[in-house]
Design a protein around this motif. Structure first.
Motif, PDB file in Angstrom:
ATOM      1  N   GLN A  22      -9.324  -7.529  -7.805  1.00  0.00           N
ATOM      2  CA  GLN A  22     -10.168  -7.152  -8.797  1.00  0.00           C
ATOM      3  C   GLN A  22     -11.363  -6.311  -8.058  1.00  0.00           C
ATOM      4  OE1 GLN A  22     -10.024  -7.447 -12.421  1.00  0.00           O
ATOM      5  NE2 GLN A  22     -11.631  -6.121 -11.820  1.00  0.00           N
ATOM      6  N   ARG A  23     -11.616  -5.062  -8.297  1.00  0.00           N
ATOM      7  CA  ARG A  23     -12.893  -4.724  -7.904  1.00  0.00           C
ATOM      8  C   ARG A  23     -13.848  -4.539  -8.643  1.00  0.00           C
ATOM      9  NH1 ARG A  23      -7.884  -2.643  -7.323  1.00  0.00           N
ATOM     10  NH2 ARG A  23      -6.738  -2.466  -5.125  1.00  0.00           N
ATOM     11  N   PRO A  24     -15.157  -4.406  -8.414  1.00  0.00           N
ATOM     12  CA  PRO A  24     -16.334  -4.625  -9.004  1.00  0.00           C
ATOM     13  C   PRO A  24     -16.697  -3.189  -9.903  1.00  0.00           C
ATOM     14  CG  PRO A  24     -16.986  -3.860  -6.987  1.00  0.00           C
ATOM     15  CD  PRO A  24     -15.675  -4.149  -6.856  1.00  0.00           C
ATOM     16  N   PRO A  25     -17.235  -3.370 -11.160  1.00  0.00           N
ATOM     17  CA  PRO A  25     -17.819  -2.093 -11.520  1.00  0.00           C
ATOM     18  C   PRO A  25     -18.579  -1.150 -10.644  1.00  0.00           C
ATOM     19  CG  PRO A  25     -18.060  -4.018 -12.927  1.00  0.00           C
ATOM     20  CD  PRO A  25     -17.625  -4.480 -11.642  1.00  0.00           C
ATOM     21  N   PHE A  26     -18.719  -0.200 -10.943  1.00  0.00           N
ATOM     22  CA  PHE A  26     -19.680   0.755 -10.142  1.00  0.00           C
ATOM     23  C   PHE A  26     -21.230   0.340 -10.138  1.00  0.00           C
ATOM     24  CE2 PHE A  26     -16.011   3.354 -11.493  1.00  0.00           C
ATOM     25  CZ  PHE A  26     -15.537   3.624 -10.060  1.00  0.00           C
ATOM     26  N   GLY A  27     -21.689   0.249  -8.978  1.00  0.00           N
ATOM     27  CA  GLY A  27     -22.913  -0.164  -8.765  1.00  0.00           C
ATOM     28  C   GLY A  27     -23.426  -1.511  -9.173  1.00  0.00           C
ATOM     29  N   MET A  28     -22.323  -2.230  -8.722  1.00  0.00           N
ATOM     30  CA  MET A  28     -22.334  -3.787  -9.259  1.00  0.00           C
ATOM     31  C   MET A  28     -21.922  -4.473  -7.806  1.00  0.00           C
ATOM     32  SD  MET A  28     -23.732  -3.732 -12.090  1.00  0.00           S
ATOM     33  CE  MET A  28     -23.698  -5.338 -13.157  1.00  0.00           C
ATOM     34  N   LYS A  29     -22.444  -5.609  -7.596  1.00  0.00           N
ATOM     35  CA  LYS A  29     -21.819  -6.592  -6.493  1.00  0.00           C
ATOM     36  C   LYS A  29     -21.655  -8.056  -6.955  1.00  0.00           C
ATOM     37  CE  LYS A  29     -26.319  -8.176  -4.942  1.00  0.00           C
ATOM     38  NZ  LYS A  29     -27.397  -8.224  -3.818  1.00  0.00           N
ATOM     39  N   ILE A  30     -20.756  -8.575  -6.588  1.00  0.00           N
ATOM     40  CA  ILE A  30     -20.292  -9.971  -7.120  1.00  0.00           C
ATOM     41  C   ILE A  30     -21.377 -11.104  -6.874  1.00  0.00           C
ATOM     42  CG2 ILE A  30     -18.966 -12.029  -6.383  1.00  0.00           C
ATOM     43  CD1 ILE A  30     -16.640 -10.234  -5.669  1.00  0.00           C
ATOM     44  N   LYS A  31     -21.625 -11.614  -7.853  1.00  0.00           N
ATOM     45  CA  LYS A  31     -22.787 -12.858  -7.982  1.00  0.00           C
ATOM     46  C   LYS A  31     -21.912 -14.160  -7.885  1.00  0.00           C
ATOM     47  CE  LYS A  31     -26.484 -14.376 -10.777  1.00  0.00           C
ATOM     48  NZ  LYS A  31     -27.296 -14.474 -12.045  1.00  0.00           N
ATOM     49  N   SER A  32     -20.977 -14.264  -8.473  1.00  0.00           N
ATOM     50  CA  SER A  32     -20.188 -15.585  -8.536  1.00  0.00           C
ATOM     51  C   SER A  32     -18.771 -15.454  -9.095  1.00  0.00           C
ATOM     52  CB  SER A  32     -20.966 -16.466  -9.456  1.00  0.00           C
ATOM     53  OG  SER A  32     -20.773 -16.103 -10.806  1.00  0.00           O
ATOM     54  N   VAL A  33     -18.074 -16.158  -8.264  1.00  0.00           N
ATOM     55  CA  VAL A  33     -16.439 -16.226  -8.631  1.00  0.00           C
ATOM     56  C   VAL A  33     -15.899 -17.428  -9.043  1.00  0.00           C
ATOM     57  CG1 VAL A  33     -14.155 -15.392  -7.975  1.00  0.00           C
ATOM     58  CG2 VAL A  33     -16.233 -14.450  -7.230  1.00  0.00           C
ATOM     59  N   ASP A  34     -15.366 -17.623 -10.259  1.00  0.00           N
ATOM     60  CA  ASP A  34     -14.421 -18.976 -10.726  1.00  0.00           C
ATOM     61  C   ASP A  34     -12.927 -18.328 -10.758  1.00  0.00           C
ATOM     62  OD1 ASP A  34     -13.279 -21.041 -11.798  1.00  0.00           O
ATOM     63  OD2 ASP A  34     -14.414 -21.103 -13.797  1.00  0.00           O
ATOM     64  N   ASP A  35     -12.379 -19.085  -9.737  1.00  0.00           N
ATOM     65  CA  ASP A  35     -11.092 -18.620  -9.586  1.00  0.00           C
ATOM     66  C   ASP A  35      -9.980 -19.881  -9.705  1.00  0.00           C
ATOM     67  OD1 ASP A  35     -11.126 -20.484  -7.564  1.00  0.00           O
ATOM     68  OD2 ASP A  35     -10.924 -18.773  -6.146  1.00  0.00           O
ATOM     69  N   SER A  36     -10.362 -20.719 -10.569  1.00  0.00           N
ATOM     70  CA  SER A  36      -9.719 -22.058 -10.852  1.00  0.00           C
ATOM     71  C   SER A  36      -8.403 -21.540 -11.943  1.00  0.00           C
ATOM     72  CB  SER A  36     -10.531 -23.207 -11.426  1.00  0.00           C
ATOM     73  OG  SER A  36     -11.243 -22.688 -12.653  1.00  0.00           O
ATOM     74  N   ALA A  37      -8.671 -20.890 -12.737  1.00  0.00           N
ATOM     75  CA  ALA A  37      -7.715 -20.568 -13.718  1.00  0.00           C
ATOM     76  C   ALA A  37      -6.650 -19.775 -13.035  1.00  0.00           C
ATOM     77  CB  ALA A  37      -8.144 -20.093 -14.993  1.00  0.00           C
ATOM     78  N   ALA A  38      -6.989 -18.715 -12.199  1.00  0.00           N
ATOM     79  CA  ALA A  38      -6.117 -18.008 -11.443  1.00  0.00           C
ATOM     80  C   ALA A  38      -5.337 -18.667 -10.440  1.00  0.00           C
ATOM     81  CB  ALA A  38      -6.657 -16.827 -10.795  1.00  0.00           C
ATOM     82  N   ARG A  39      -5.697 -19.537  -9.821  1.00  0.00           N
ATOM     83  CA  ARG A  39      -4.975 -20.492  -9.083  1.00  0.00           C
ATOM     84  C   ARG A  39      -3.926 -21.172  -9.476  1.00  0.00           C
ATOM     85  NH1 ARG A  39      -6.843 -20.842  -3.721  1.00  0.00           N
ATOM     86  NH2 ARG A  39      -8.950 -19.859  -3.123  1.00  0.00           N
ATOM     87  N   ILE A  49     -15.630 -13.512 -13.145  1.00  0.00           N
ATOM     88  CA  ILE A  49     -16.465 -12.837 -11.914  1.00  0.00           C
ATOM     89  C   ILE A  49     -17.603 -12.403 -12.691  1.00  0.00           C
ATOM     90  CG2 ILE A  49     -16.616 -11.292 -10.087  1.00  0.00           C
ATOM     91  CD1 ILE A  49     -13.783 -10.952  -9.984  1.00  0.00           C
ATOM     92  N   GLU A  50     -18.833 -12.981 -12.291  1.00  0.00           N
ATOM     93  CA  GLU A  50     -20.016 -12.455 -12.545  1.00  0.00           C
ATOM     94  C   GLU A  50     -20.643 -11.411 -11.477  1.00  0.00           C
ATOM     95  OE1 GLU A  50     -24.307 -14.250 -14.129  1.00  0.00           O
ATOM     96  OE2 GLU A  50     -22.745 -15.672 -13.395  1.00  0.00           O
ATOM     97  N   TYR A  51     -21.170 -10.343 -12.096  1.00  0.00           N
ATOM     98  CA  TYR A  51     -21.762  -9.355 -11.309  1.00  0.00           C
ATOM     99  C   TYR A  51     -23.286  -9.030 -11.431  1.00  0.00           C
ATOM    100  CZ  TYR A  51     -16.730  -8.011 -10.730  1.00  0.00           C
ATOM    101  OH  TYR A  51     -15.224  -7.805 -10.061  1.00  0.00           O
ATOM    102  N   GLU A  52     -23.884  -8.436 -10.472  1.00  0.00           N
ATOM    103  CA  GLU A  52     -25.134  -8.057 -10.374  1.00  0.00           C
ATOM    104  C   GLU A  52     -25.536  -6.730  -9.991  1.00  0.00           C
ATOM    105  OE1 GLU A  52     -27.394 -10.976  -8.865  1.00  0.00           O
ATOM    106  OE2 GLU A  52     -26.663 -10.819  -7.061  1.00  0.00           O
ATOM    107  N   PRO A  53     -26.307  -6.033 -10.431  1.00  0.00           N
ATOM    108  CA  PRO A  53     -26.664  -4.528  -9.862  1.00  0.00           C
ATOM    109  C   PRO A  53     -26.890  -4.645  -8.374  1.00  0.00           C
ATOM    110  CG  PRO A  53     -27.799  -4.955 -11.488  1.00  0.00           C
ATOM    111  CD  PRO A  53     -27.572  -6.282 -11.340  1.00  0.00           C
ATOM    112  N   ASP A  54     -26.227  -3.867  -7.437  1.00  0.00           N
ATOM    113  CA  ASP A  54     -26.260  -3.903  -6.002  1.00  0.00           C
ATOM    114  C   ASP A  54     -27.478  -3.045  -5.488  1.00  0.00           C
ATOM    115  OD1 ASP A  54     -25.644  -1.045  -6.116  1.00  0.00           O
ATOM    116  OD2 ASP A  54     -23.626  -1.436  -5.353  1.00  0.00           O
ATOM    117  N   GLY A  55     -28.293  -2.421  -6.278  1.00  0.00           N
ATOM    118  CA  GLY A  55     -29.633  -1.526  -5.924  1.00  0.00           C
ATOM    119  C   GLY A  55     -29.280  -0.577  -4.989  1.00  0.00           C
TER     120      GLY A  55
END
Length: 719
Positions: A230-247, A281-287
């Motif tokens: 899973q790659r991020p949207p353009f101009g964004m970076k990962i803020k947090s990841v909840d992978d419990s359901a995926a696992r 996955i929660e994203y935020e602007p990478d600036g």
């Protein structure tokens, strides 16, 4: 008359008897100086084989093998290359085989596929390989028979003396291996070609039709795991990841966050697809870069910018426009596009300590190796790259992002890994065709002559959005071409016929506007400009005027330009990748409905080595150019494409392809590029035909989304 060609000494590095007694020629593709060929023992051949650059081998059975260094992505060089060798060798085509060579920069030069350059680059080298091998075989046969070499003839793998069969090539291959290669070799007169120019079947047809493993997605290694990312949207970076359901998805063995990506790992792809959808996955602007995605507004502002890079300037443009009897101004816009190859990105990697094995589809294997070496901090010599057949590329596989992902995951997991992209990954994963907006201006005098021409290109991550030295440059006294660039977090990349894929449509549509304002026939208007460039060139001319005139005249003739009042036609011509293509689109009116019936194409690509493959390239380029001009668009919201699969990203359908009539100009030139040149003129030809039929000028792509097209009932019919 046969052509006498001096053999460059680095073209042929080694001649040797193989372990089975056959002839083995090491062949260098760059044609620089190196030591002359020498005879090797069987043991030396086996131990030093990797020191060769490329190989033409002849077995005692007469089988001929060529290892092709360039990646095969559908342009059919894997058939065309051996055709050239077999032609000069006068081989039995049924005994010619070809294999894909792995990456080896010590042996090969320009080991990549891009820029429609494979055939122009290799043409002469392949001919010399075949001609030199034939000379050695005939020399060995002459010595055995005690006759002069001029008394012998090689034909379809057989050596004849006075019309009588004496030896098969394989029977004298061992003796030939002991001879010194000549400094001069005779190349055939093209009039004597027997294989080149014939419709030979693709040498890999059987493997493709029977489902043999050919592609990157077919790769399997014992102990290998599969991964999707899973790659991020353009101009964004990962803020947090909840992978419990995926696992919790059965079949998922791990979830890994690395850099700005999240990978799900398992033993097969379906559980990974399900698990990836469960990631939170929660994203935020990478600036890192200005991240406005209002591209239409940005490009319009760029066209009005007071600063621009001047790409070419001839004469006094300001004065010419000031004194013009008439000024024509138009703007044309093209959107971002996905490459959308049939086979989404994928690659296999196995990092073993300081050594790496890479396998998969790439247009630039050396780039894949170099970026992997940089990532892992190991010498590039420790990395092997094995090439699979590419299920399409169109420029997307010039990048190595999907290769580096696989290598990094293999390093983290300490296992062999195959990374596969879904169609949604491919559509949202970036490296698109850049979006560009153009402003054209032309000045006419009272006689309808174009006295000045201006073009400003405003591109989003487009680099130079113009081709400042292409026609009509050189044919206008006063000319100004400028470029303005905007940097965006959206990644872009070369897309089939880079820049010209949309610039040609815009330029050729605008030239029709100018011809209309000048009250001149569009074809005659262009020919007059070429005459002007021929007689009184302005600045440097970077295109061949006679070759461009040749395709214009052929296209006009074959399409019966202007001779049928019931057929409404649009014209376009363009030069790219060393080749010239002119096209005419035919529209007829049927019950008030515009019907696109036919596209006629005239191409000058020099010698047509493989007519079947050439026709596929021209027809495929036209279909690609038509489909993307008429239907395809990519827009963004908050850094994510709105179009994520083919349900919303509209591609052309088979039933929408009109009749395509293909012709070639026999200009006598060596082969030039053909994988891309047929695409650029298509959009302009269709747009100009639509104007001829409806009076509506389409200045933006895709056509179906323009208000000028909204009530046009255009149907496409094949006869």
């Amino acid at each position: 008359m046969e052509k006498l060609l001096k053999t460059n000494r680095r073209d042929f590095l080694k001649v040797a008897a193989t372990a089975t007694g056959g002839l083995f020629i090491g062949f260098y593709w760059s044609g620089c100086d190196s030591p002359k060929m020498k005879v090797l023992t069987d043991e030396e051949v086996l131990s030093q084989a990797l020191d060769f650059n490329a190989y033409l081998s002849i077995s005692p059975s007469g089988d001929i093998v060529i290892y092709s260094p360039n990646p095969e992505l559908g342009q059919n060089i894997i058939t065309s290359f051996p055709m050239i060798v077999a032609e000069e060798l006068d081989a039995d085509w049924s005994k010619v085989r070809v294999f894909q060579a792995p990456l080896d920069n010590d042996k090969f030069y320009r080991q990549l596929t891009g820029g429609s350059g494979a055939m122009p680059h290799s043409w002469e080298r392949l001919r010399k390989a075949g001609a030199t091998a034939k000379h050695l075989l005939l020399t060995a046969a002459a010595e055995k028979l005690g006759v002069g070499i001029d008394e012998l003839e090689g034909k379809e793998g057989i050596i004849y003396h006075n019309g009588k069969k004496q030896f098969g090539y394989g029977e004298v291959a061992g003796e030939a291996a002991k001879l010194t290669a000549p400094d001069d070799v005779q190349l055939k007169d093209p009039e004597n070609f027997k294989i080149i120019g014939t419709p030979v079947k693709n040498v890999k047809n059987k493997d493709m039709f029977t489902g043999m493993p050919l592609y990157g997605l077919d790769v399997y290694r014992e102990g290998m795991v599969n991964a999707m990312i899973q790659r991020p949207p353009f101009g964004m970076k990962i803020k947090s990841v909840d992978d419990s359901a995926a696992r919790s998805v059965s079949g998922v063995t791990d979830v890994i966050v690395f850099k700005n990506n999240v990978a799900v790992v398992g033993n097969s792809t379906w559980p990974l697809i399900k698990a990836k959808r469960q990631l939170r996955i929660e994203y935020e602007p990478d600036g890192s870069v200005e991240s406005s995605f209002d591209h239409d507004r940005i490009m319009k502002e760029m066209l009005d910018s007071k600063t621009a890079q001047v790409m070419r300037k001839d004469g006094d443009v300001d004065t010419a426009f000031k004194n013009a009897a008439q000024v024509i101004t138009s703007e044309y816009q093209c959107p971002f596009l996905s490459h959308s190859p049939m086979e989404p990105q994928n690659f296999f990697a196995h990092v073993k300590g300081d050594k790496v094995e890479l396998i998969g589809p790439t247009q630039t294997p050396d780039r894949a190796r170099m970026e992997t070496a940089q990532l892992l901090g190991i010498p590039k010599e420790n990395i092997t790259v094995e090439l699979t057949r590419l299920g399409g590329g169109f420029g997307r596989r010039l990048r190595a992002d999907f290769v580096v992902e696989a290598a990094e995951l293999s390093k983290i997991l300490d296992k062999p890994v195959k990374v596969s992209w879904t169609r949604e990954d491919d559509m949202t994963g970036g490296a698109y065709r850049p979006a560009v907006r153009y402003r054209f201006q032309a000045a006419l005098d009272e006689n309808g002559n174009m006295t000045a021409y201006k073009l400003r290109g405003a591109g989003i991550n487009a680099g130079n959005s113009t081709r400042e030295n292409n026609f009509p440059s050189g044919s206008v006294d006063n000319l100004l071409i400028e470029n303005v660039e905007h940097r965006s977090p959206i990644t872009t990349n070369a897309w089939r016929a880079p820049i010209t894929n949309f610039l040609a449509y815009a330029e050729q549509s605008f030239l029709d506007e100018v011809a209309l304002a000048a009250k001149k026939d569009p074809v005659e208007f262009r020919l007059a400009l070429l005459d002007r460039a021929k007689k009184n060139p302005v600045g440097e001319i970077h295109y061949d005027i006679d070759r461009m005139r040749g395709v214009i005249e052929m296209a006009a003739e074959k399409s019966n330009w202007g001779k049928n009042k019931d057929v409404l036609q649009g014209f376009s011509v363009y030069f790219s990748h060393r080749s010239y293509v002119a096209q005419v689109a035919d529209i007829v009116m049927d019950g008030g409905q515009a019907v696109l019936k036919k596209i006629t194409a005239a191409t000058d690509c020099g010698v047509v080595v493989h007519p079947t493959g050439a026709n596929h390239q021209v027809r495929g380029g036209i279909v690609d150019g038509m489909g993307h001009a008429m239907f395809t668009n990519m827009t963004f919201e908050n850094g994510l494409p709105r179009q994520r699969n083919f349900d919303t990203y509209r591609l052309i359908r088979m039933k929408e392809v009109p009749e395509i009539d293909v012709h070639y100009v026999d200009s006598g030139y060596d082969p030039t590029g053909l994988g891309e040149p047929a695409l650029p003129p298509t959009g302009g030809a269709i747009a100009n035909a639509i104007f001829a039929a409806t009076g509506r000028r389409l200045r933006s792509q895709p056509f179906i989304e323009q208000k000028e097209f909204s009530d046009i009932k255009l149907e496409i019919r094949r006869t």
